[in-house]
Write a protein that holds these residues in place. Structure first.
Motif, short mmCIF file in Angstrom:
data_model
loop_
_atom_site.label_atom_id
_atom_site.label_comp_id
_atom_site.label_asym_id
_atom_site.label_seq_id
_atom_site.Cartn_x
_atom_site.Cartn_y
_atom_site.Cartn_z
N GLY A 1 1.81 -17.38 11.07
CA GLY A 1 1.03 -16.51 10.22
C GLY A 1 1.96 -15.84 9.06
O GLY A 1 1.61 -14.96 8.57
N LEU A 2 3.47 -16.21 9.02
CA LEU A 2 4.17 -15.56 8.12
C LEU A 2 4.08 -16.13 6.95
O LEU A 2 4.44 -15.51 5.66
CB LEU A 2 5.47 -15.56 8.65
CG LEU A 2 5.89 -14.58 9.99
CD1 LEU A 2 7.41 -14.75 10.52
CD2 LEU A 2 5.52 -13.14 9.42
N VAL A 3 3.97 -17.54 6.77
CA VAL A 3 4.04 -18.16 5.35
C VAL A 3 2.68 -18.79 5.17
O VAL A 3 1.93 -19.28 6.21
CB VAL A 3 5.30 -18.98 5.41
CG1 VAL A 3 4.92 -20.15 4.36
CG2 VAL A 3 6.58 -18.60 5.44
N LYS A 4 2.27 -18.88 3.91
CA LYS A 4 1.05 -19.70 3.59
C LYS A 4 1.05 -20.54 2.40
O LYS A 4 2.10 -20.14 1.78
CB LYS A 4 -0.06 -18.47 3.46
CG LYS A 4 0.20 -17.67 2.37
CD LYS A 4 -0.91 -16.33 2.52
CE LYS A 4 -0.57 -15.58 1.26
NZ LYS A 4 -1.32 -14.19 1.14
N GLU A 5 0.24 -21.55 2.28
CA GLU A 5 0.14 -22.10 0.83
C GLU A 5 -0.68 -21.41 0.09
O GLU A 5 -1.95 -20.85 0.49
CB GLU A 5 -0.52 -23.59 1.35
CG GLU A 5 0.34 -24.48 2.23
CD GLU A 5 0.09 -25.91 2.48
OE1 GLU A 5 -1.34 -25.97 2.45
OE2 GLU A 5 0.68 -26.81 2.44
N THR A 6 -0.29 -21.80 -1.18
CA THR A 6 -1.21 -20.78 -2.16
C THR A 6 -1.95 -21.94 -2.98
O THR A 6 -1.74 -23.18 -2.61
CB THR A 6 -0.14 -20.38 -3.45
OG1 THR A 6 0.53 -21.28 -4.05
CG2 THR A 6 0.89 -19.25 -2.57
N ASP A 7 -2.87 -21.62 -3.91
CA ASP A 7 -3.72 -22.30 -4.73
C ASP A 7 -2.64 -23.10 -5.71
O ASP A 7 -3.12 -24.09 -6.35
CB ASP A 7 -4.77 -21.79 -5.32
CG ASP A 7 -5.77 -21.12 -4.21
OD1 ASP A 7 -5.71 -21.62 -3.04
OD2 ASP A 7 -6.56 -20.08 -4.42
N GLN A 8 -1.70 -22.51 -5.86
CA GLN A 8 -0.86 -23.01 -7.25
C GLN A 8 -0.06 -24.38 -6.66
O GLN A 8 0.13 -24.38 -5.90
CB GLN A 8 0.33 -21.55 -7.67
CG GLN A 8 -0.55 -20.45 -8.06
CD GLN A 8 0.58 -19.49 -7.97
OE1 GLN A 8 0.76 -18.86 -6.98
NE2 GLN A 8 1.25 -19.12 -9.19
N THR A 9 0.25 -24.91 -7.85
CA THR A 9 1.24 -26.06 -7.86
C THR A 9 2.14 -25.99 -8.66
O THR A 9 2.37 -25.28 -9.64
CB THR A 9 0.14 -27.44 -7.93
OG1 THR A 9 -0.29 -27.21 -9.18
CG2 THR A 9 -0.94 -27.95 -6.91
N SER A 10 3.16 -26.73 -8.28
CA SER A 10 4.46 -26.57 -9.19
C SER A 10 4.22 -27.49 -10.53
O SER A 10 3.36 -28.27 -10.78
CB SER A 10 5.71 -27.60 -8.25
OG SER A 10 5.18 -28.70 -8.11
N SER A 11 4.67 -26.92 -11.52
CA SER A 11 4.60 -27.56 -12.89
C SER A 11 5.89 -28.60 -13.30
O SER A 11 6.81 -28.61 -12.49
CB SER A 11 4.68 -26.26 -14.07
OG SER A 11 5.54 -25.54 -13.90
N LYS B 1 12.43 -14.32 -1.47
CA LYS B 1 12.95 -14.27 -2.89
C LYS B 1 12.52 -14.81 -4.06
O LYS B 1 12.51 -14.42 -5.19
CB LYS B 1 14.52 -14.39 -2.63
CG LYS B 1 15.43 -13.29 -2.24
CD LYS B 1 16.79 -13.79 -2.43
CE LYS B 1 17.55 -12.75 -1.32
NZ LYS B 1 18.80 -13.44 -0.99
N HIS B 2 12.12 -16.38 -3.67
CA HIS B 2 11.54 -17.16 -4.87
C HIS B 2 10.20 -17.55 -4.90
O HIS B 2 9.85 -18.63 -5.57
CB HIS B 2 12.61 -18.19 -4.80
CG HIS B 2 14.33 -18.07 -4.80
ND1 HIS B 2 14.71 -17.40 -6.07
CD2 HIS B 2 14.86 -17.79 -3.86
CE1 HIS B 2 15.93 -17.42 -5.76
NE2 HIS B 2 16.20 -17.63 -4.40
N ARG B 3 9.28 -16.72 -3.91
CA ARG B 3 7.97 -16.99 -4.02
C ARG B 3 7.19 -17.01 -5.27
O ARG B 3 7.42 -15.98 -6.12
CB ARG B 3 7.23 -16.25 -2.85
CG ARG B 3 7.13 -14.78 -3.31
CD ARG B 3 6.59 -14.03 -2.27
NE ARG B 3 6.26 -12.57 -2.81
CZ ARG B 3 6.99 -11.51 -2.13
NH1 ARG B 3 8.03 -11.62 -1.37
NH2 ARG B 3 6.91 -10.09 -2.73
N PRO B 4 6.18 -17.87 -5.72
CA PRO B 4 5.88 -18.90 -4.91
C PRO B 4 6.90 -20.02 -5.12
O PRO B 4 7.31 -20.38 -6.24
CB PRO B 4 4.40 -19.27 -5.29
CG PRO B 4 4.46 -19.03 -6.81
CD PRO B 4 5.43 -17.67 -6.83
#
Ligand code: ZN
Length: 395
Positions: A59-69, A28-31
């Motif tokens: 393999g259901l969840v992955k880390e993204t390249d984005q970081t929190s602001s 619901k709240h990705r990322p």
């Protein structure tokens, strides 16, 4: 001994529930960051982090390249690929079978339609047909069918979901058919069967503009009259999976004889057959659509028949509101979906019937998914059941 095993069972249950909760929050709240996830799920940072790790392992969840602001330490955001889990939704109706691959967001990735007819629509033939459609869908997606997490099937009639049995379907002419195990043999995938209106309500309850509605009722008016209820995101079944069969609620003990053998059932005022029977006293009418045409051409008797059906539809809405206090009601079925104006007429009458404490407590809506709602809801049901059991078990 008993205490230990039940404690263990409770721990397993809590673990699966938390896994589901985390997965749903990311969806619901990705990322989303791990910290935000812990806050939203009210789990400790350690627990949330451990569950995320488990979901990443399979393999259901992955880390993204984005970081929190914003202020504070930057955190890597988590994401999910909605198409990493595909389930199959199937609708079997009296003259058509629809099958689709549905992703975690409830989106249709691919679908197929096949016509069937009543004499040849026997369980064995329909199971072979569905198995073929599922194989084609998987192939077109470039994946082996074994990657699909399961198949949900919605069909008209009384269905024993736990036993996987079609108890009785007048529309298909089936009685006591162990259809789930028959289909499982052909597919090699888990199969969940349910009544079409129940899965339709499940599909609609999480569709489009109302993702979080936990208490949704669906009322369908057409060749029959039925309803279904979603409570906290799950189908409410009653003792024998028959909750919602409002068509046979008595509204007049001296009324017309119903097909069930009783008098004055609600459906004797609303269904297609009931309206056409009434119309035949004036002139034969081929279908409800023609009745609407006659009404629009100024025939007062046609207006009276339709207007009374709308009144009883509003009574049905009022009964469901008083019984279950839902926050939204979806009004659907051929009578509503194919006849412009019918929904608005019922809506107007509902305002007259709803008493003061219930006024403004719910929203009356039309179907948002249309002809795809049974297929999407059936896929969602099989996904729910697999998540309840723990996805990693068979992957
Ligand atoms: Zn009846």
């Amino acid at each position: 001994m008993f205490l230990i095993s039940s404690e263990k069972r409770d721990q397993e249950y809590i673990k699966k529930k938390n896994q589901m909760l985390i997965l749903e929050m990311i969806r619901k709240h990705r990322p989303i960051s791990r910290a935000e996830l812990a806050k939203r799920t009210q789990l400790s940072a350690t627990s949330a982090g451990r569950i995320v790790g488990e979901l990443m392992d399979i393999g259901l969840v992955k880390e993204t390249d984005q970081t929190s602001s914003g202020v504070g330490r930057k955190a890597t955001l988590l994401d999910i690929d909605p198409q990493s889990i595909l389930s199959v939704g199937v609708e079997v109706d009296r003259n058509v079978v629809l099958a689709g691959l549905i992703d975690l967001d409830g989106k249709v990735v691919a679908e197929r339609h096949q016509s069937i007819d009543r004499p040849s629509a026997q369980p064995e033939a329909v199971a072979v047909l569905i198995a073929g459609m599922v194989a084609q869908l998987a192939e077109a997606q470039g994946m082996p069918p074994s990657k699909l997490i399961g198949v949900g099937v919605g069909m008209p009639g009384i269905v024993d979901t736990q036993g996987g049995i079609v108890v009785f379907s007048a529309q298909l002419g089936w009685r006591n058919e162990r259809f789930a195990s028959l289909l499982e043999e052909k597919l090699g995938l888990p199969v969940v069967l349910d009544n079409d209106l129940k899965v339709k309500a499940l599909g609609e309850s999480s569709a489009g503009s109302m993702p979080d509605h936990g208490k949704t009722a669906l009322i369908s008016i057409g060749s029959g009259l039925g309803s279904a209820l979603i409570m906290e995101g799950k189908i409410y079944r009653g003792a024998g999976n028959m909750a919602g069969e409002i068509g046979h609620a008595t509204v007049d003990p001296n009324g017309k004889l119903c097909e069930c053998g009783k008098r004055g059932c609600l459906q004797t005022y609303i269904t297609d057959v009931a309206m056409l029977q009434e119309a035949s006293q004036i002139k034969p009418v081929s279908g409800v659509n023609e009745l609407f045409e006659l009404m629009n051409a100024g025939e007062a008797w046609a207006f009276n028949i339709i207007d009374r059906a709308c009144t009883y539809a509003a009574i049905a809405v009022n009964s469901v509101v008083c019984s279950y206090n839902p926050d939204s009601i979806i009004l659907t079925g051929d009578f509503i979906d194919t006849n412009p104006g019918a929904f608005e007429t019922v809506l107007g009458k509902v305002r007259d019937f709803i008493g003061e404490p219930f006024a403004g407590t719910f929203e009356l809506k039309r179907s948002e998914l249309g002809g795809k709602s049974v297929m999407i809801g059936a896929a969602k049901l099989v996904l729910q059941q697999r998540l309840d059991r723990g996805l990693h078990e068979n992957r």
